[in-house]
Design an enzyme around this catalytic site. Structure first.
Site, PDB file in Angstrom:
ATOM      1  CB  THR A   1      -0.895  -0.024   1.265  1.00 19.93           C
ATOM      2  OG1 THR A   1      -1.940  -0.949   1.050  1.00 19.93           O
ATOM      3  CG2 THR A   1      -1.474   1.343   1.601  1.00 19.93           C
TER       4      THR A   1
ATOM      5  NE  ARG B   1      -9.956  -5.632   4.203  1.00 15.72           N
ATOM      6  CZ  ARG B   1      -8.839  -4.925   4.163  1.00 15.72           C
ATOM      7  NH1 ARG B   1      -8.479  -4.323   3.051  1.00 15.72           N
ATOM      8  NH2 ARG B   1      -8.064  -4.814   5.211  1.00 15.72           N
ATOM      9  CB  VAL B   2     -13.721  -0.808   2.925  1.00 17.50           C
ATOM     10  CG1 VAL B   2     -12.973   0.523   2.916  1.00 17.50           C
ATOM     11  CG2 VAL B   2     -14.726  -0.857   1.783  1.00 17.50           C
ATOM     12  N   GLY B   3     -10.533  -1.526   3.767  1.00 22.62           N
ATOM     13  CA  GLY B   3      -9.542  -1.425   4.840  1.00 22.62           C
ATOM     14  C   GLY B   3      -9.509  -0.025   5.439  1.00 22.62           C
TER      15      GLY B   3
ATOM     16  N   GLY C   1      -5.474  -3.607   7.903  1.00 25.10           N
ATOM     17  CA  GLY C   1      -6.435  -2.511   7.984  1.00 25.10           C
ATOM     18  C   GLY C   1      -7.442  -2.655   9.106  1.00 25.10           C
TER      19      GLY C   1
ATOM     20  N   GLY D   1      -0.701  -1.571   6.791  1.00 30.63           N
ATOM     21  CA  GLY D   1      -0.686  -2.780   7.620  1.00 30.63           C
ATOM     22  C   GLY D   1      -2.052  -3.439   7.593  1.00 30.63           C
TER      23      GLY D   1
HETATM   24  N1  ASP Z   1      -3.951  -1.215   5.146  1.00 25.65           N
HETATM   25  C1  ASP Z   1      -4.294  -1.790   3.871  1.00 25.65           C
HETATM   26  C2  ASP Z   1      -5.661  -2.416   3.970  1.00 25.65           C
HETATM   27  O1  ASP Z   1      -5.987  -2.969   5.005  1.00 25.65           O
HETATM   28  C3  ASP Z   1      -3.328  -2.832   3.421  1.00 25.65           C
HETATM   29  C4  ASP Z   1      -1.864  -2.442   3.446  1.00 25.65           C
HETATM   30  O2  ASP Z   1      -1.494  -1.478   4.091  1.00 25.65           O
HETATM   31  O3  ASP Z   1      -1.054  -3.085   2.765  1.00 25.65           O
HETATM   32  O4  ASP Z   1      -6.389  -2.414   3.004  1.00 25.65           O
END
Ligand code: ASP
Length: 310
Positions: free
Chosen positions: A178, A206-208, A232, A230
């Protein structure tokens, strides 16, 4: 979990600065030297694109968007081309942009066609009276002048492979780079942006944390600008980005104390990851409790890139 904290030196207390990240994890240890060189190259390109604007006196949000557009085009990162695939093998990209002076924000969720999802977030912030759009229609994207691409443009062989691996090994939390940026401009204003494809093999819908104001992204001139990466779900439950800002603003904590406390909270939810934090005065911070993190910074005191993350 141990937290690694990397202070980002500032020139003058309110000097211009750009900090970027491209994901938390330990992929850097598994990549070839050539692949890591490409990561470093693209992180540098992103820094140069954004920092040149800050040097020219442009607002912080211009630098954030310019850096993120480069990272979205770089297919090794999980945003734009190279975004992670859902369990149905599609991209569903999220982005958020926030400015610290007015605390205005735009958040785009479930983007499937925009080459640069951060541009969609900016259009929402600047061209509508709303804060969040889910799956903005192609008509809206056209009205906002957003460049669109065929869905196949976003899908890379590597992400297809990772989806197969996640589906056969049941790796629910596979994360892949990300992207995020925080900037401080000559006027002392802050901005933060985050752009992601989410998590490989995530359920459709799904939403992070990344597009959620106060969770994965936040900016307030009275505190700091923050972008997270990280797991989410854990960052959402901690309202991680705003919690860091609130600890700085109301509890008088340093960015490092605030980031440490929030990453401990993330751990308590079974997650890990990293944050970039840029307060309105003083040094910036990169902090993570994942095995590694891709990041870079540029300020009047110098520049560095690191490729240890996914
Ligand atoms: N934080 C992002 C999510 O949960 C994933 C990531 O940071 O790699 O969608």
């Amino acid at each position: 979990m141990t937290t690694t904290a990397v202070p980002v030196p500032t020139g003058t207390a309110s000097g211009i600065m750009l900090i970027i990240h491209a994901g938390a994890g330990d992929q850097g240890k598994r990549r070839t030297p050539r692949e890591n060189a490409k990561v470093d190259h693209d992180l540098r390109q992103a820094l140069e694109a954004g920092y040149a604007l800050l040097e020219a006196g442009a607002p912080a949000q211009d630098a954030v968007c310019a850096a993120l557009r480069v990272l979205e085009d770089a297919e090794e990162f999980n945003a734009g081309r190279g975004a992670a695939l859902t369990s149905q093998g599609k991209v569903s990209m999220d982005a958020c942009l926030m400015t610290g002076k007015d605390k205005e924000a735009g958040s785009a969720i479930g983007v499937e066609q925009a080459r640069h999802p951060i541009d969609v977030a900016r259009a929402i912030k600047e061209r509508t009276k709303h804060a969040v759009f889910a799956k903005p229609s192609s008509d809206l994207l056209r009205d906002w002048g957003i460049e669109t691409c065929d869905p196949e443009y976003f899908i890379t062989d590597l992400r297809r492979q990772q989806l197969i691996e996640a589906q056969s090994g049941g790796d629910l939390w596979s994360r892949h780079g990300t992207t995020g940026a925080v900037a401080r401009d000559r006027a002392g204003n802050l901005a933060a942006g985050t752009s992601t494809g989410g998590i490989t093999n995530q359920m459709p819908g799904r939403v992070g944390d990344s597009p959620l104001v106060g969770c994965g992204t936040y900016a307030g001139n009275d505190s700091a600008s923050i972008s997270c990466t990280g797991i989410g779900e854990a960052f959402i439950k901690e309202t991680a980005a705003y919690q860091i800002a609130a600890r700085i603003r109301f509890a008088g904590q340093s960015p490092e104390q605030a980031a440490q406390a929030v990453l401990d909270g993330v751990t308590s939810h079974g997650g890990d990851g990293g944050v970039i934090v840029l307060p309105s005065h003083g040094p910036g911070l990169i902090a993570y409790n994942s095995p590694g993190m891709n990041y870079g910074y540029m300020s009047e005191s110098g520049s560095e890139v690191n490729h240890s993350g996914e």
